[in-house]
Design an enzyme around this catalytic site. Structure first.
Site, PDB file in Angstrom:
ATOM      1  N   TYR A   1      -5.315  -8.090  16.988  1.00 14.61           N
ATOM      2  CA  TYR A   1      -6.301  -7.742  15.590  1.00 14.61           C
ATOM      3  C   TYR A   1      -6.587  -9.172  15.119  1.00 14.61           C
ATOM      4  CZ  TYR A   1      -5.855  -2.689  15.639  1.00 14.61           C
ATOM      5  OH  TYR A   1      -6.021  -1.147  15.632  1.00 14.61           O
ATOM      6  N   ILE A   2      -5.567  -9.907  14.689  1.00 14.41           N
ATOM      7  CA  ILE A   2      -5.354 -11.200  13.750  1.00 14.41           C
ATOM      8  C   ILE A   2      -6.105 -12.130  14.450  1.00 14.41           C
ATOM      9  CG2 ILE A   2      -4.170 -12.560  12.533  1.00 14.41           C
ATOM     10  CD1 ILE A   2      -2.134 -10.308  11.713  1.00 14.41           C
TER      11      ILE A   2
ATOM     12  N   ARG B   1      -2.200 -14.463  26.234  1.00 12.53           N
ATOM     13  CA  ARG B   1      -1.397 -14.773  27.750  1.00 12.53           C
ATOM     14  C   ARG B   1      -1.716 -13.830  28.747  1.00 12.53           C
ATOM     15  NH1 ARG B   1       4.152 -12.600  25.294  1.00 12.53           N
ATOM     16  NH2 ARG B   1       3.405 -10.407  24.721  1.00 12.53           N
TER      17      ARG B   1
ATOM     18  N   HIS C   1     -33.081   7.889  13.027  1.00 18.33           N
ATOM     19  CA  HIS C   1     -33.809   6.824  13.571  1.00 18.33           C
ATOM     20  C   HIS C   1     -34.562   5.796  12.489  1.00 18.33           C
ATOM     21  CE1 HIS C   1     -36.357   5.056  16.748  1.00 18.33           C
ATOM     22  NE2 HIS C   1     -37.414   5.329  16.099  1.00 18.33           N
TER      23      HIS C   1
ATOM     24  N   SER D   1       0.945  -1.343  -0.134  1.00 24.95           N
ATOM     25  CA  SER D   1       0.016  -0.004  -0.080  1.00 24.95           C
ATOM     26  C   SER D   1       0.858   1.321  -0.064  1.00 24.95           C
ATOM     27  CB  SER D   1      -1.049  -0.022   1.286  1.00 24.95           C
ATOM     28  OG  SER D   1      -1.893  -1.118   1.352  1.00 24.95           O
ATOM     29  N   GLY D   2       1.704   1.290   0.712  1.00 25.80           N
ATOM     30  CA  GLY D   2       2.653   2.540   0.938  1.00 25.80           C
ATOM     31  C   GLY D   2       3.728   2.603  -0.345  1.00 25.80           C
TER      32      GLY D   2
ATOM     33  N   GLU E   1     -27.899   5.798  16.627  1.00 29.61           N
ATOM     34  CA  GLU E   1     -28.528   6.839  17.084  1.00 29.61           C
ATOM     35  C   GLU E   1     -28.010   7.245  18.697  1.00 29.61           C
ATOM     36  OE1 GLU E   1     -32.874   6.985  17.620  1.00 29.61           O
ATOM     37  OE2 GLU E   1     -32.822   4.890  16.638  1.00 29.61           O
TER      38      GLU E   1
ATOM     39  N   GLU F   1       9.368  -5.776  -6.304  1.00 25.49           N
ATOM     40  CA  GLU F   1       8.627  -6.461  -5.489  1.00 25.49           C
ATOM     41  C   GLU F   1       9.003  -7.622  -5.600  1.00 25.49           C
ATOM     42  OE1 GLU F   1       6.210  -5.918  -2.943  1.00 25.49           O
ATOM     43  OE2 GLU F   1       6.644  -8.146  -2.934  1.00 25.49           O
TER      44      GLU F   1
ATOM     45  N   ASP G   1       4.627  -0.394   7.607  1.00 23.20           N
ATOM     46  CA  ASP G   1       4.620  -1.102   8.562  1.00 23.20           C
ATOM     47  C   ASP G   1       6.213  -1.348   9.073  1.00 23.20           C
ATOM     48  OD1 ASP G   1       2.087  -1.496   8.590  1.00 23.20           O
ATOM     49  OD2 ASP G   1       1.887  -3.853   8.352  1.00 23.20           O
TER      50      ASP G   1
ATOM     51  N   THR H   1      -3.136  -0.040   6.991  1.00 18.46           N
ATOM     52  CA  THR H   1      -2.867   0.334   5.624  1.00 18.46           C
ATOM     53  C   THR H   1      -3.210   1.950   5.361  1.00 18.46           C
ATOM     54  OG1 THR H   1      -3.676  -1.909   4.762  1.00 18.46           O
ATOM     55  CG2 THR H   1      -4.171   0.082   3.041  1.00 18.46           C
TER      56      THR H   1
HETATM   57  P1  NDP Z   1      -1.015  -7.413  17.674  1.00 12.95           P
HETATM   58  O1  NDP Z   1       0.043  -6.559  18.064  1.00 12.95           O
HETATM   59  O2  NDP Z   1      -2.258  -6.904  17.567  1.00 12.95           O
HETATM   60  O3  NDP Z   1      -1.208  -8.710  18.613  1.00 12.95           O
HETATM   61  C1  NDP Z   1      -0.322  -9.601  18.691  1.00 12.95           C
HETATM   62  C2  NDP Z   1      -0.788 -10.544  20.089  1.00 12.95           C
HETATM   63  O4  NDP Z   1       0.347 -11.353  20.151  1.00 12.95           O
HETATM   64  C3  NDP Z   1      -1.063  -9.974  21.273  1.00 12.95           C
HETATM   65  O5  NDP Z   1      -2.245 -10.361  21.751  1.00 12.95           O
HETATM   66  C4  NDP Z   1       0.206 -10.060  22.006  1.00 12.95           C
HETATM   67  O6  NDP Z   1       0.253 -10.228  23.451  1.00 12.95           O
HETATM   68  C5  NDP Z   1       0.411 -11.524  21.477  1.00 12.95           C
HETATM   69  N1  NDP Z   1       1.992 -11.794  21.647  1.00 12.95           N
HETATM   70  C6  NDP Z   1       3.064 -11.255  21.513  1.00 12.95           C
HETATM   71  N2  NDP Z   1       4.118 -11.810  21.504  1.00 12.95           N
HETATM   72  C7  NDP Z   1       3.834 -13.180  22.304  1.00 12.95           C
HETATM   73  C8  NDP Z   1       4.600 -14.134  22.700  1.00 12.95           C
HETATM   74  N3  NDP Z   1       5.726 -14.262  22.589  1.00 12.95           N
HETATM   75  N4  NDP Z   1       3.778 -15.180  23.244  1.00 12.95           N
HETATM   76  C9  NDP Z   1       2.269 -15.109  23.343  1.00 12.95           C
HETATM   77  N5  NDP Z   1       1.689 -14.113  22.802  1.00 12.95           N
HETATM   78  C10 NDP Z   1       2.312 -13.204  22.207  1.00 12.95           C
HETATM   79  O7  NDP Z   1      -0.583  -8.069  16.373  1.00 12.95           O
HETATM   80  P2  NDP Z   1      -1.375  -8.981  15.178  1.00 12.95           P
HETATM   81  O8  NDP Z   1      -0.129  -9.853  14.514  1.00 12.95           O
HETATM   82  O9  NDP Z   1      -2.792  -9.399  15.533  1.00 12.95           O
HETATM   83  O10 NDP Z   1      -1.572  -7.716  14.009  1.00 12.95           O
HETATM   84  C11 NDP Z   1      -0.522  -6.870  13.854  1.00 12.95           C
HETATM   85  C12 NDP Z   1      -0.859  -5.403  13.248  1.00 12.95           C
HETATM   86  O11 NDP Z   1      -1.361  -5.580  12.129  1.00 12.95           O
HETATM   87  C13 NDP Z   1      -1.762  -5.044  14.240  1.00 12.95           C
HETATM   88  O12 NDP Z   1      -0.903  -4.210  15.512  1.00 12.95           O
HETATM   89  C14 NDP Z   1      -2.523  -3.960  13.635  1.00 12.95           C
HETATM   90  O13 NDP Z   1      -1.802  -2.882  13.403  1.00 12.95           O
HETATM   91  C15 NDP Z   1      -2.656  -4.657  12.167  1.00 12.95           C
HETATM   92  N6  NDP Z   1      -3.603  -5.244  11.785  1.00 12.95           N
HETATM   93  C16 NDP Z   1      -4.830  -4.250  11.815  1.00 12.95           C
HETATM   94  C17 NDP Z   1      -5.909  -5.014  11.365  1.00 12.95           C
HETATM   95  C18 NDP Z   1      -7.030  -3.829  11.312  1.00 12.95           C
HETATM   96  O14 NDP Z   1      -7.029  -2.925  10.996  1.00 12.95           O
HETATM   97  N7  NDP Z   1      -8.574  -4.522  11.179  1.00 12.95           N
HETATM   98  C19 NDP Z   1      -6.256  -6.220  11.059  1.00 12.95           C
HETATM   99  C20 NDP Z   1      -5.140  -7.243  11.118  1.00 12.95           C
HETATM  100  C21 NDP Z   1      -3.801  -6.562  11.545  1.00 12.95           C
HETATM  101  P3  NDP Z   1       0.280  -8.726  24.407  1.00 12.95           P
HETATM  102  O15 NDP Z   1      -0.885  -7.854  24.263  1.00 12.95           O
HETATM  103  O16 NDP Z   1       0.342  -9.435  26.017  1.00 12.95           O
HETATM  104  O17 NDP Z   1       1.714  -8.099  23.911  1.00 12.95           O
END
Ligand code: NDP
Length: 457
Positions: free
Chosen positions: A180-181, A201, A438, A15-16, A443, A35, A305, A313
């Site tokens: 998120y994911i 965790r 409404h 995207s960027g 609302e 790419e 990213d 994005t």
């Molecule tokens: P996130 O940073 O959202 O979440 C990562 C998760 O993994 C957290 O719950 C974290 O826990 C956990 N975690 C990290 N390290 C470990 C570990 N060693 N053991 C166990 N758990 C762990 O990352 P995602 O991968 O879900 O998404 C990456 C980024 O992509 C997001 O931050 C977001 O910016 C973007 N994204 C946006 C979306 C959207 O706009 N709808 C959709 C998908 C991705 P803890 O919280 O305790 O650190």
């Protein structure tokens, strides 16, 4: 400038990178983009777009229930994973093709293959084994899923990358992570009929979101049939004749068929030659940039990213546009990373913008909370217990709305509009002057009159 092969060399056509390449090329710059995977990057190829298509596919199981509640006779239903994947892949190929044509129409040269920096102005095209020189270089290589280090049996697990191409839908899945994911894919698999367990965790999912949002969503995920295990680590993974066994720090084991780790993403900065060019990284391995997305090497910039700022994005796209203004149009612009709205396509989904209650209370600021929890009309009709949460965080002194947090159907659509008002500094009094639409769920946002928590700290 004429001494270089091109004015701008972009590494990464996500995207960027694509936005920057197009804008610079349209402005007359000689631009090349490299790419190594498919054009479109994470968002188009293995992120936002295919994920949203999977969310749509998975929402039908709830839609069939709703239809029955409204008097429809819904016969046997079945989901054909392979048919869905085929159509999804055709759509992703189409979108990737649109990105390619957009680049070509803008006059940028697209190079398929890996590009590695040799010095601050030289890029080696690995497959072609030739070097290209550029006046300005933009690193836009995105991120990649990571596994927690030292997890025995991790080779049996998948990440979101593989989840888009599973040869068949598993009967059971364990999703590890609470971000998120993780919550999005837990909802997808659950909606597609997979017995789904979410393991996180920490004490509650979606750290960084408002605590009420996290708690509300966890409850709704369980209501929809997802098993949510909190405060527990995944320690090891074992393959058996029956499938996989995940061992947890609590001493429990989860038997499953697939384990997906969604435990964060790392910036793609390895083996890019950044050290050779003298580009500094942050301690977490992201490219270190200033507010204009410029690295410590004056002609090398980075967006998206790979810089690990706000990993969304639309943010990468805005950073790219600001970079082109700054580097090519003599109009320095820094994208403002404050008050960026985001959506989580969990089921139900989330829309959030601005400060959480905890963030707003930092420094002893006095705030009012407005909050509404209700059964949306569509589900209440047939007895669904699902509830929507809406929450506003308001600064007592100025009356400004600092944050808006919604969990419920259409929350991502609503939050885009709320974000405009909040970005412009709307006060709660102005917000309330807006007449309700409404009958809608939205609302409720403009009819919350009494503070839920009156006193600040
Ligand atoms: P996130 O940073 O959202 O979440 C990562 C998760 O993994 C957290 O719950 C974290 O826990 C956990 N975690 C990290 N390290 C470990 C570990 N060693 N053991 C166990 N758990 C762990 O990352 P995602 O991968 O879900 O998404 C990456 C980024 O992509 C997001 O931050 C977001 O910016 C973007 N994204 C946006 C979306 C959207 O706009 N709808 C959709 C998908 C991705 P803890 O919280 O305790 O650190």
């Amino acid at each position: 400038m004429a001494d270089y092969d091109c004015d701008l060399f972009v590494i990464g056509a996500g995207s960027g990178g694509v936005r920057a390449a197009r804008l610079a090329a349209v402005g007359g710059a000689r631009v090349a983009v490299a790419e190594e995977h498919r054009v479109g990057g994470t968002c188009v190829v293995r992120g936002c777009i295919p994920k949203k298509l999977m969310v749509y596919a998975s929402e039908f199981s709830q839609a069939f229930k709703t239809a029955r509640g409204y008097g429809w006779a819904v016969g046997d239903t079945a989901f054909d994973w392979q048919a869905f994947l085929n159509t999804k892949d055709i759509e992703i190929a189409r979108l990737s093709g649109v990105y390619v044509s957009n680049l070509e129409n803008a006059g940028a040269e697209l190079i398929h293959g890996r590009a590695v920096l040799e010095d601050a102005h030289t890029i080696r095209l690995v497959q072609e084994d030739r070097a290209v020189t550029a006046e300005t270089i933009l690193v836009a290589t995105g991120g990649w899923p990571t596994f927690p280090p030292d997890t025995p049996g991790i080779e049996y697990a998948i990440t979101s990358n593989e989840a888009f191409h599973l040869p068949e839908l598993p009967k059971r899945i364990l999703v590890v992570g609470g971000g998120y994911i993780a919550v999005e894919f837990a909802g997808i698999f659950n909606g597609l009929g997979v017995e789904t367990t979410l393991l996180y965790r920490g004490p509650n999912i979606l750290r960084g979101f408002d605590a009420a949002v996290s708690a509300h969503l966890a409850g709704e995920l369980e209501r929809r049939g997802i098993t949510v295990i909190l405060g527990c680590h995944h320690t090891s993974l074992e393959k058996t004749d029956q499938g996989l066994v995940s061992h947890l720090s609590s001493g429990h084991a989860v038997e499953t068929d697939e384990v997906m780790f969604a435990t964060g993403r790392a910036p793609n900065t390895k083996r890019l030659g950044l050290e050779a060019a003298g580009v500094e990284l942050t301690p977490s391995g992201a490219v270190k940039v200033d507010e204009f997305s410029r690295t410590n090497v004056p002609n090398i910039w980075a967006v998206g990213d790979v810089t690990d700022r706000v990993n969304l994005t639309p943010v990468a796209i805005r950073e790219a546009a600001a970079f082109v203004e700054t580097a090519f149009r003599n109009n320095p612009q820094a994208f403002d990373h404050e008050t960026v709205a985001s959506a989580v396509f969990s089921q139900p989904p989330i829309g959030a913008v601005g400060l959480t209650e905890a963030q707003a209370r930092h420094g002893g600021r006095r705030i009012d909370i407005y909050r509404s929890v209700f059964r949306p009309m569509k589900g209440a009709f047939y007895g669904s217990e699902e509830r929507t949460l809406m929450k506003l965080v308001v600064d007592q002194a100025s009356g400004r709305v600092l944050g808006c947090h919604i969990v419920g159907p259409d929350a991502p659509e609503m939050i885009q509009m709320a974000a405009i008002a909040i970005k412009l500094g709307v006060t709660k009094a102005q917000w309330d002057q807006t007449c309700a639409v409404h009958p809608t769920a939205a609302e409720e946002l403009v009819t919350m009159r009494e503070p839920y928590v009156a006193e600040g700290l």
